[in-house]
Design an enzyme around this catalytic site. Structure first.
Site, mmCIF file in Angstrom:
data_model
loop_
_atom_site.group_PDB
_atom_site.id
_atom_site.type_symbol
_atom_site.label_atom_id
_atom_site.label_comp_id
_atom_site.label_asym_id
_atom_site.label_seq_id
_atom_site.Cartn_x
_atom_site.Cartn_y
_atom_site.Cartn_z
ATOM 1 N N ASN A 221 -5.680 1.685 -7.871
ATOM 2 C CA ASN A 221 -5.780 0.575 -6.937
ATOM 3 C C ASN A 221 -6.072 -0.663 -7.773
ATOM 4 O O ASN A 221 -6.412 -0.551 -8.959
ATOM 5 C CB ASN A 221 -6.888 0.837 -5.922
ATOM 6 N N TYR B 170 -7.050 -10.756 1.256
ATOM 7 C CA TYR B 170 -7.983 -9.635 1.198
ATOM 8 C C TYR B 170 -8.467 -9.385 -0.226
ATOM 9 O O TYR B 170 -9.639 -9.116 -0.465
ATOM 10 C CB TYR B 170 -7.314 -8.369 1.747
ATOM 11 N N LYS B 171 -7.565 -9.505 -1.178
ATOM 12 C CA LYS B 171 -7.945 -9.264 -2.563
ATOM 13 C C LYS B 171 -8.651 -10.472 -3.168
ATOM 14 O O LYS B 171 -9.095 -10.426 -4.321
ATOM 15 C CB LYS B 171 -6.725 -8.835 -3.387
ATOM 16 N N ARG C 296 -5.320 8.184 -8.099
ATOM 17 C CA ARG C 296 -4.431 7.093 -7.726
ATOM 18 C C ARG C 296 -4.973 5.824 -8.368
ATOM 19 O O ARG C 296 -6.125 5.780 -8.804
ATOM 20 C CB ARG C 296 -4.342 6.921 -6.212
ATOM 21 N N TYR D 116 0.827 -1.204 0.000
ATOM 22 C CA TYR D 116 0.000 0.000 0.000
ATOM 23 C C TYR D 116 0.860 1.252 0.000
ATOM 24 O O TYR D 116 1.879 1.323 0.688
ATOM 25 C CB TYR D 116 -0.821 0.114 1.303
ATOM 26 N N GLU E 226 -8.552 -0.049 -10.581
ATOM 27 C CA GLU E 226 -9.420 1.099 -10.322
ATOM 28 C C GLU E 226 -8.622 2.378 -10.509
ATOM 29 O O GLU E 226 -7.606 2.581 -9.839
ATOM 30 C CB GLU E 226 -9.948 1.060 -8.890
ATOM 31 N N HIS F 251 -13.645 2.315 5.460
ATOM 32 C CA HIS F 251 -12.390 1.614 5.164
ATOM 33 C C HIS F 251 -12.026 0.584 6.221
ATOM 34 O O HIS F 251 -10.991 -0.077 6.103
ATOM 35 C CB HIS F 251 -11.237 2.619 5.046
#
Lengths: 346, 203
Positions: free
Chosen positions: A225, A316-317, A223, A37, A265, A193
Site C-alpha cells: 500500500n 485521502y492520501k 500486499r 485500489y 507499506e 477501515h
C-alpha cells in the site's frame, strides 16, 4: 546481508537517507502506469534475492535508527502500544514468529537458542542478550508483543478472530499513515477501515476480510500500500498531526525532489499457532522523489500515476495541496517512453 | 419526538435502531430527560418489559422529576433518579458488574449517553447484541480530542474547541465503541490560525 546501519533521524533534522543499494531494492508499489485500489495479495515471503520480499521480516540499513525512533515515540506516548487482556498469548506467538525468522534469515545478526521453554535471544545490532522463559511474561522487561516489536521494524496489529470478523485487539503502532491505535483498538475490520473512501462500495473490504479469515497456519501473504509523506517522518500519527501538519506546507518547486517522500507499506498477514490470531505487520519504506527517479522506469511511472490519480484518493492520501508541484517536478523524468510491466526497476 | 433519523455514514458510526421489547427479561434501562419518553413508549408496547427492569434516569430539574414520576408509575423493579449521567456512573458500573446472563440493556437519549453507557457495558462483558438504543433529543456529540485524549461532552458545532487542550477540532464520524466517543482532529494543523466558520452539526 546487511552489515551497515545508517546513523539517521526521522524527526527534527531528518537525516534519513537511502544508500544506492537501498534505492534499487525499494518496494516500488506500482506495477503499471495507473493506480486504483485492488486487493493485490501475493504469497509471502518470496521474491528476488536482496529484495524486501525475500525474507519474512526484512532487516535493512534503517533498522537501528527506526528502533531508536520507536523508543522516542513510546517514551512520549506509551498508548501507541496496547494489548487487550486476552491478547497476551498472541503476543507470545508473534515473539516466536519474529525471533525464529530473524535468527534463521540473518544468523550473523540474531541468535535464538532454546532449551525447552528456556530461551536465549541475541540481537547484535541492538546489543541485546536476553534469557527468558517462553510464555512467562515476568521474565521479560515488557509484555511479549511490546518486547519483540521494539526490535522489529514496522507497525504490528494483532487481530483476534470471533463472530466471523477480525478485531484489532492489540498493536504496536508508531510509524502509521495517520491512524490512531488508541482510538481504533477493539474495533472490527469494517469499523477500523470505515474512514477509507470508495473502497467499501468497491467491495474491497468484504473480499479482504474473507481472504484473511481463510488464512491457515503456516501460510502468509503480503500486499503493498502507499501514501505520500513530507519529510522522512515515521510518526505521522493523528496524535501529533498538529506538530507535523505544518511541514506539509513547506514543499516548494525547489525542494520537492528531496523533501517529498513516497511512503510504501509492505503489509503481510500471518495466522498464529496458539492463539489463532492473525498478525498484520505494516512495514514502512520511505524514498524521496529524486531517489526514486534515479531508476528511469520509476520516474516515468510515478509521474503518470500521480498525474492521473483519482482526486478522491489524492485528498485521502493527504497530498492534494502539493500535487501540482509534485507532478510538475516528476514531469522532467518522463520522456513518454513505454515502461515494462511489474514493480522492479529495469 | 420520535427516534432521530441520521444520514447514512461510515461503518464505524453507530446507528440507533430504536428500542424493541424483549418481554420480562432482566433489564437495565438508562435514559436522560428526552430519552425517558422512549422508555414509556416501550412499556406501552409491552408492559412486561418493566417487570424486572432497573431504571436509571439521568435528568435534573423539574423535567427530571416529572419523568421520574411517570416512569415510577410503570411499576418497574426500581427507578434510580440521578441529576446527570456522571452522577449515575457508579451505580451503572455496579448494575453492569452484577448483571446476569440474559440481561438486556435499553439506552435512550443523547449520543453521549448511549455511547458512554454502551462502552461501560461492553467493558463489563455484556454482549453487544444485548444492547438496544434509541436516540432522542438534541444532536450533540461526545468528542475525544485525538491529540490530548480529553473528552468534550455535548458538542453541537463543527469545528469546536477542545475543552482540555484548547485546539480547534473538526468533528469526524469515526467512532470508538470502546471509548464511546467520536474523534476530533485539529482543523488548522497545516495552516495554524486558519479556522473555518463553525457550523451546527446536522443529524
Amino acid at each position: 546481508m546487511t552489515k551497515h546501519f545508517n546513523d539517521e533521524t526521522f524527526r527534527g533534522d531528518y537525516t534519513y537517507y537511502n544508500s544506492p543499494e537501498a534505492i534499487r531494492r525499494f518496494p516500488f508499489p506500482f506495477d503499471r502506469d495507473s493506480y486504483m485500489y485492488s486487493v493485490n495479495i501475493e504469497q509471502h515471503p518470496g521474491g528476488p534475492a536482496g529484495s524486501p520480499f525475500e525474507y519474512a521480516f526484512d532487516v535493512d540499513e534503517h533498522y537501528v535508527a527506526e528502533m531508536k525512533d520507536r523508543a522516542i515515540t513510546l517514551a512520549e506516548d506509551p498508548l501507541r502500544c496496547q494489548s487487550l487482556p486476552h491478547m497476551e498469548l498472541a503476543g507470545w506467538d508473534l515473539l516466536e514468529l519474529i525471533m525464529e525468522a530473524k535468527a534463521r534469515d540473518y544468523p550473523d545478526l540474531f541468535g535464538l537458542h532454546k532449551d525447552g521453554d528456556r530461551w536465549h535471544w541475541i540481537n547484535r545490532p541492538l546489543r541485546i542478550d536476553q534469557r527468558f522463559t517462553f510464555l512467562d511474561a515476568t521474565t521479560l522487561p515488557y509484555g511479549p508483543m511490546e518486547y519483540i516489536t521494539r526490535q522489529a521494524q514496522g507497525d504490528f496489529a494483532l487481530l483476534h478472530e470471533r463472530e466471523g470478523n477480525l478485531w484489532m485487539d492489540a498493536g504496536m503502532v508508531t510509524s502509521q499513515a495517520d491512524w490512531s491505535l488508541d482510538f481504533d483498538v477493539g474495533m472490527n475490520f469494517f469499523e477500523w477501515h470505515a474512514p477509507v473512501p470508495k473502497a467499501k462500495k468497491m467491495g474491497v473490504f468484504d473480499k479482504a476480510l474473507k481472504f484473511l479469515l481463510a488464512v491457515q497456519q503456516g501460510q502468509a501473504y503480503r500486499r503493498l500500500n502507499w501514501t505520500m509523506t513530507v519529510n522522512p517522518r515515521l510518526d505521522t500519527s493523528p496524535e501529533n498531526y498538529h506538530k507535523w501538519g505544518p511541514e506539509k506546507r513547506t514543499i516548494t518547486p525547489q525542494n520537492v525532489g528531496r523533501k517529498q517522500f513516497l511512503r510504501v507499506e509492505l503489509q503481510s498477514f500471518w495466522r498464529l499457532p496458539r492463539s489463532n490470531a492473525i498478525v498484520f505487520p505494516i512495514r514502512c519504506y520511505l524514498a524521496c522523489l529524486d531517489d526514486l527517479a534515479s531508476q528511469p522506469k520509476w520516474g516515468r511511472r510515478l509521474h503518470r500515476v500521480l498525474r492521473d490519480l483519482d482526486p478522491v484518493l489524492v485528498e485521502y492520501k493527504g497530498f492534494a495541496v502539493n500535487r501540482d508541484i509534485i507532478v510538475a517536478h516528476l514531469a522532467r523524468y518522463d520522456d513518454g517512453a513505454p515502461t515494462s510491466p511489474g514493480i522492479f526497476p529495469d | 419526538m420520535p427516534n432521530t433519523q441520521f444520514s447514512p455514514s461510515i461503518d464505524s458510526r453507530p446507528v440507533y435502531p430504536g428500542l424493541t421489547p424483549h418481554g420480562a427479561s432482566p433489564a437495565i434501562m438508562v435514559a436522560d430527560a428526552e430519552g425517558a419518553a422512549a422508555l414509556r413508549e416501550l412499556a406501552a408496547r409491552d408492559a412486561s418489559v418493566m417487570d424486572r427492569a432497573q431504571v436509571v434516569l439521568a435528568a435534573g430539574g423539574a423535567a427530571g422529576l416529572a419523568e421520574a414520576r411517570a416512569l415510577q408509575a410503570l411499576q418497574p423493579k426500581g427507578v434510580s433518579h440521578e441529576p446527570d449521567l456522571a452522577a449515575a456512573l457508579p451505580l451503572l458500573r455496579r448494575l453492569l458488574a452484577e448483571a446476569r446472563m440474559g440481561t438486556r440493556l435499553y439506552l435512550a437519549g443523547s449520543e453521549g449517553l448511549i455511547g458512554q453507557v454502551s462502552a461501560l457495558a461492553l467493558d463489563a462483558g455484556l454482549p453487544a447484541d444485548a444492547i438496544e438504543s434509541e436516540h432522542r433529543g438534541p444532536i450533540a456529540r461526545r468528542m475525544q480530542c485525538v491529540h490530548c485524549k480529553g473528552i468534550t461532552e455535548g458538542v453541537t458545532t463543527d469545528p469546536f474547541t477542545c475543552s482540555h487542550c484548547g485546539l480547534t477540532l473538526f468533528v469526524r464520524d469515526h467512532f470508538s465503541r470502546r471509548l464511546g466517543v467520536f474523534q476530533g482532529v485539529c482543523v488548522d494543523a497545516e495552516t495554524p490560525g486558519i479556522i473555518p466558520e463553525p457550523q451546527e452539526i446536522r443529524p
